[in-house]
Design an enzyme around this catalytic site. Structure first.
Site, PDB file in Angstrom:
ATOM      1  N   PRO A  10     -16.027 -37.446 -24.083  1.00 37.47           N
ATOM      2  CA  PRO A  10     -15.633 -38.378 -23.093  1.00 37.47           C
ATOM      3  C   PRO A  10     -14.377 -38.135 -22.515  1.00 37.47           C
ATOM      4  CG  PRO A  10     -15.709 -39.254 -25.334  1.00 37.47           C
ATOM      5  CD  PRO A  10     -16.439 -38.152 -25.483  1.00 37.47           C
ATOM      6  N   ASN A  11     -14.262 -38.519 -21.213  1.00 34.82           N
ATOM      7  CA  ASN A  11     -12.917 -38.229 -20.452  1.00 34.82           C
ATOM      8  C   ASN A  11     -12.682 -36.871 -20.203  1.00 34.82           C
ATOM      9  OD1 ASN A  11     -12.650 -41.163 -20.306  1.00 34.82           O
ATOM     10  ND2 ASN A  11     -12.220 -41.224 -22.387  1.00 34.82           N
ATOM     11  N   ARG A  18      -6.361 -36.135 -15.660  1.00 37.74           N
ATOM     12  CA  ARG A  18      -5.906 -37.245 -16.825  1.00 37.74           C
ATOM     13  C   ARG A  18      -4.711 -36.630 -17.528  1.00 37.74           C
ATOM     14  NH1 ARG A  18      -9.462 -36.821 -22.130  1.00 37.74           N
ATOM     15  NH2 ARG A  18      -8.481 -38.538 -23.372  1.00 37.74           N
ATOM     16  N   TYR A  23      -2.722 -32.858 -21.012  1.00 39.30           N
ATOM     17  CA  TYR A  23      -3.736 -32.026 -21.117  1.00 39.30           C
ATOM     18  C   TYR A  23      -3.664 -30.814 -20.020  1.00 39.30           C
ATOM     19  CZ  TYR A  23      -5.665 -35.676 -24.096  1.00 39.30           C
ATOM     20  OH  TYR A  23      -5.944 -36.397 -24.923  1.00 39.30           O
ATOM     21  N   ASN A  72     -15.293 -29.977 -28.314  1.00 42.69           N
ATOM     22  CA  ASN A  72     -14.145 -30.857 -28.215  1.00 42.69           C
ATOM     23  C   ASN A  72     -14.848 -32.380 -27.893  1.00 42.69           C
ATOM     24  OD1 ASN A  72     -11.947 -32.618 -27.635  1.00 42.69           O
ATOM     25  ND2 ASN A  72     -11.048 -31.271 -26.179  1.00 42.69           N
ATOM     26  N   ALA A  75     -12.528 -38.441 -27.667  1.00 37.75           N
ATOM     27  CA  ALA A  75     -12.224 -39.758 -29.025  1.00 37.75           C
ATOM     28  C   ALA A  75     -13.360 -40.072 -30.049  1.00 37.75           C
ATOM     29  CB  ALA A  75     -12.076 -41.106 -28.059  1.00 37.75           C
ATOM     30  N   GLU A  96     -14.369 -27.510 -34.276  1.00 37.72           N
ATOM     31  CA  GLU A  96     -13.899 -28.607 -33.600  1.00 37.72           C
ATOM     32  C   GLU A  96     -12.541 -28.328 -32.914  1.00 37.72           C
ATOM     33  OE1 GLU A  96     -12.772 -31.590 -36.514  1.00 37.72           O
ATOM     34  OE2 GLU A  96     -11.136 -32.507 -34.983  1.00 37.72           O
ATOM     35  N   HIS A  98      -9.411 -29.051 -29.876  1.00 36.63           N
ATOM     36  CA  HIS A  98      -8.811 -30.079 -29.213  1.00 36.63           C
ATOM     37  C   HIS A  98      -7.673 -29.448 -28.351  1.00 36.63           C
ATOM     38  CE1 HIS A  98     -10.435 -33.423 -31.272  1.00 36.63           C
ATOM     39  NE2 HIS A  98     -10.318 -32.776 -32.498  1.00 36.63           N
ATOM     40  N   ARG A 105       0.385 -37.050 -32.661  1.00 35.56           N
ATOM     41  CA  ARG A 105       0.240 -38.066 -31.772  1.00 35.56           C
ATOM     42  C   ARG A 105      -0.238 -39.677 -32.501  1.00 35.56           C
ATOM     43  NH1 ARG A 105      -4.173 -36.414 -27.343  1.00 35.56           N
ATOM     44  NH2 ARG A 105      -3.532 -38.528 -26.523  1.00 35.56           N
ATOM     45  N   ARG A 109      -5.710 -40.799 -34.230  1.00 34.57           N
ATOM     46  CA  ARG A 109      -6.191 -39.374 -33.876  1.00 34.57           C
ATOM     47  C   ARG A 109      -5.829 -38.588 -34.769  1.00 34.57           C
ATOM     48  NH1 ARG A 109      -6.647 -40.036 -28.144  1.00 34.57           N
ATOM     49  NH2 ARG A 109      -5.174 -41.554 -27.325  1.00 34.57           N
TER      50      ARG A 109
HETATM   51  C1  DQA Z   1      -8.454 -34.419 -27.445  1.00 34.43           C
HETATM   52  C2  DQA Z   1      -7.804 -35.447 -28.314  1.00 34.43           C
HETATM   53  C3  DQA Z   1      -8.382 -36.822 -28.515  1.00 34.43           C
HETATM   54  O1  DQA Z   1      -7.765 -37.662 -29.481  1.00 34.43           O
HETATM   55  C4  DQA Z   1      -8.849 -37.429 -27.321  1.00 34.43           C
HETATM   56  O2  DQA Z   1      -9.436 -38.657 -27.460  1.00 34.43           O
HETATM   57  C5  DQA Z   1      -9.262 -36.715 -26.040  1.00 34.43           C
HETATM   58  C6  DQA Z   1      -8.826 -35.340 -26.013  1.00 34.43           C
HETATM   59  C7  DQA Z   1      -7.686 -33.205 -27.129  1.00 34.43           C
HETATM   60  O3  DQA Z   1      -8.556 -32.285 -26.571  1.00 34.43           O
HETATM   61  O4  DQA Z   1      -6.521 -33.188 -27.341  1.00 34.43           O
HETATM   62  O5  DQA Z   1     -10.146 -36.964 -25.353  1.00 34.43           O
HETATM   63  O6  DQA Z   1      -9.672 -34.185 -27.978  1.00 34.43           O
END
Ligand code: DQA
Length: 145
Positions: A10-11, A18, A23, A72, A75, A96, A98, A105, A109
């Site tokens: 998501p996102n 964003r 990012y 990735n 959240a 995994e 990120h 953070r 998280r």
């Molecule tokens: C993320 C870190 C997550 O906590 C966050 O919700 C994201 C991006 C990262 O790539 O740093 O959406 O996965």
């Protein structure tokens, strides 16, 4: 030719717009072109969804189709037992990934619900985290060392 799948949760469709301080300014599509050009002998596919069930379905479909999945989960990393179960349910190894260093953070998280099901975790290197995951799959030894 090795086949690797990148799955973004998501996102992450909003990368480039964003929270650019965290990012970066590059869209994932633009980054993917650069990444693919760095690995011409490896086929890198990409899937993004904002929906938990679609991410789970894609992991199921990816099983045995790819040599590795760089996930990735955004959240959902911090909340999803269902994604943890999906990773355990498939044979294809999952890393995994990120972009940010989640350990610097918010405390919520700093918990990953999926890490224990993954082959490893790469975080905090910006978009380069995805390339490091590709490298890890390409250099992977399957025999015990
Ligand atoms: C993320 C870190 C997550 O906590 C966050 O919700 C994201 C991006 C990262 O790539 O740093 O959406 O996965």
């Amino acid at each position: 030719m090795k086949k690797i799948l990148i799955i973004n949760g998501p996102n992450l469709n909003l990368l480039g717009k964003r929270e650019p301080d965290l990012y970066g300014n590059l869209s994932f599509e633009a980054y993917l072109e650069i990444l693919q050009s760095q690995y011409p002998t490896c086929e890198i596919s990409y899937f993004q969804s904002n929906t938990e069930g679609e991410l789970i379905n894609k992991l199921h479909e990816a099983d045995l189709e790819y040599q590795g999945v760089a996930l990735n989960a955004g959240a959902y990393t911090h909340t999803s037992v269902a994604l943890y179960d999906a990773i355990l349910a498939i044979e294809t190894p999952v890393i995994e990934v990120h972009i940010s260093n989640v350990h610097t953070r918010e405390t919520f998280r700093q918990v990953s619900r999926i890490a224990a099901a993954c082959m490893g975790v790469i975080l905090g290197f910006g978009l380069d985290s995805y390339r490091l995951a590709v490298e890890a799959f390409l250099n992977r030894r399957t025999d015990p060392c």
